[in-house]
Design an enzyme around this catalytic site. Structure first.
Site, PDB file in Angstrom:
ATOM      1  N   GLY A   2       0.817  -1.211   0.000  1.00  0.00           N
ATOM      2  CA  GLY A   2       0.000   0.000   0.000  1.00  0.00           C
ATOM      3  C   GLY A   2       0.847   1.254   0.000  1.00  0.00           C
ATOM      4  O   GLY A   2       2.079   1.203   0.053  1.00  0.00           O
TER       5      GLY A   2
ATOM      6  N   ASP B 197      -6.741  -0.101   6.254  1.00  0.00           N
ATOM      7  CA  ASP B 197      -7.858   0.673   5.691  1.00  0.00           C
ATOM      8  C   ASP B 197      -8.656   1.346   6.800  1.00  0.00           C
ATOM      9  O   ASP B 197      -9.163   2.449   6.622  1.00  0.00           O
ATOM     10  CB  ASP B 197      -8.754  -0.255   4.862  1.00  0.00           C
ATOM     11  CG  ASP B 197      -7.958  -0.881   3.731  1.00  0.00           C
ATOM     12  OD1 ASP B 197      -7.301  -0.140   2.994  1.00  0.00           O
ATOM     13  OD2 ASP B 197      -7.954  -2.117   3.627  1.00  0.00           O
TER      14      ASP B 197
ATOM     15  N   GLU C 251      -0.337 -10.498   3.929  1.00  0.00           N
ATOM     16  CA  GLU C 251      -0.062  -9.531   4.997  1.00  0.00           C
ATOM     17  C   GLU C 251      -0.340 -10.160   6.366  1.00  0.00           C
ATOM     18  O   GLU C 251       0.428  -9.963   7.315  1.00  0.00           O
ATOM     19  CB  GLU C 251      -0.931  -8.284   4.816  1.00  0.00           C
ATOM     20  CG  GLU C 251      -0.533  -7.443   3.612  1.00  0.00           C
ATOM     21  CD  GLU C 251      -1.449  -6.255   3.384  1.00  0.00           C
ATOM     22  OE1 GLU C 251      -0.972  -5.256   2.844  1.00  0.00           O
ATOM     23  OE2 GLU C 251      -2.633  -6.323   3.725  1.00  0.00           O
TER      24      GLU C 251
ATOM     25  N   LYS D 133      -7.704   7.013   8.901  1.00  0.00           N
ATOM     26  CA  LYS D 133      -7.948   5.575   9.049  1.00  0.00           C
ATOM     27  C   LYS D 133      -8.526   5.224  10.424  1.00  0.00           C
ATOM     28  O   LYS D 133      -9.038   4.131  10.621  1.00  0.00           O
ATOM     29  CB  LYS D 133      -6.635   4.798   8.851  1.00  0.00           C
ATOM     30  CG  LYS D 133      -5.950   5.033   7.513  1.00  0.00           C
ATOM     31  CD  LYS D 133      -6.741   4.456   6.385  1.00  0.00           C
ATOM     32  CE  LYS D 133      -6.134   4.694   5.015  1.00  0.00           C
ATOM     33  NZ  LYS D 133      -4.762   4.256   4.844  1.00  0.00           N
TER      34      LYS D 133
END
Ligand code: A5P
Length: 235
Positions: free
Chosen positions: A36, A93, A112, A130
């Site tokens: 990411g 996220d 992950e 987040k």
């Protein structure tokens, strides 16, 4: 819709958090490298330290992370060779006050989670956007293509609304680095992340879902400062 200024400040927050966590890396460590745009700043900073003499090995969680680590000249190894990394750094996220997170916006959550669960210490790096009081984002669920209809049905039975993630720049569904589909399962606000995690794990054909229950530390950037929040250690 975000203005240019808020987009810029969001990028700066990601950079500040990502670079802060790169400071946790020291000589001799084996480090899990997440996927990411936030942890990308960690990987770049680690690469810079390697060019200055830092001696570490990285373990990547996706083709994206691998490509960036190679570009930044971070030496790589595998979980097969180094099963217990000293540290894993990754983005998220969403993350709540108990440091429970939703990951998988980039469809990389299976590897992950394997890397994070293998590591002695798991650190999430994030911009302030987040952080939430209660997790409420759709939960990415990686599923064997053979099983996706069953998984959709079970998600509905659990009270969720499943959407098979579609690819951009390719017709049809997203195919993960592991060759599977991703269903985004919208449950609205999640009252019991642990219970939902267990229920999703019990669906035949589900490879892994994006609820992360064990995060040791959150590095979050906001208003020009970096805050570090450590898990209470009571679960
Ligand atoms: C990858 O599948 C995700 O779990 C990412 O780690 C997560 O989406 C965070 O991404 P950003 O740092 O780009 O927001």
């Amino acid at each position: 819709m975000a203005t240019d200024r808020s987009v810029q400040s969001n990028v700066e927050q990601k950079r500040a958090a990502g670079e802060h966590a790169a400071g946790y890396v020291s000589d001799g460590m084996v480090v899990g490298l997440g996927t990411g745009s936030t942890v990308a700043w960690s990987i770049r900073a680690i690469g810079k330290k390697v060019s200055e003499g830092l001696d570490i090995l990285g373990i990547t969680t996706s083709y994206q992370a691998e490509a960036l680590a190679i570009e930044c000249r971070v030496p790589l190894t595998s979980l097969a060779e180094h099963p217990i990394p000293d540290l894993a750094i990754d983005g998220a996220d969403q993350i709540d006050r108990d440091l429970k997170a939703i990951k998988g916006g980039g469809a990389a959550h299976t590897r992950e989670k394997v890397v994070a669960s293998s590591a002695k210490r798991f650190v999430i790096v994030a911009d302030a956007g987040k952080s939430v009081d209660r997790l409420n984002a759709p939960v990415p669920v990686e599923v064997l293509p053979f099983a996706f209809r069953l998984a959709e049905r079970r998600i509905i039975e659990l009270g969720g609304c499943p959407t098979l993630r579609q690819a951009r720049m390719k017709d049809g569904p997203v195919i993960t680095d592991n060759g599977n589909f991703v269903i985004d399962a919208d449950f609205g606000p999640i009252a019991d992340p642990s219970g939902l995690s267990e229920s999703l794990n019990a669906i035949p054909g589900v490879v892994e879902h994006g609820i992360f229950l064990k995060v040791d530390e959150l590095v979050v950037a906001q208003d020009g400062a970096v805050n570090v929040i450590t898990a209470r250690g009571d679960d």
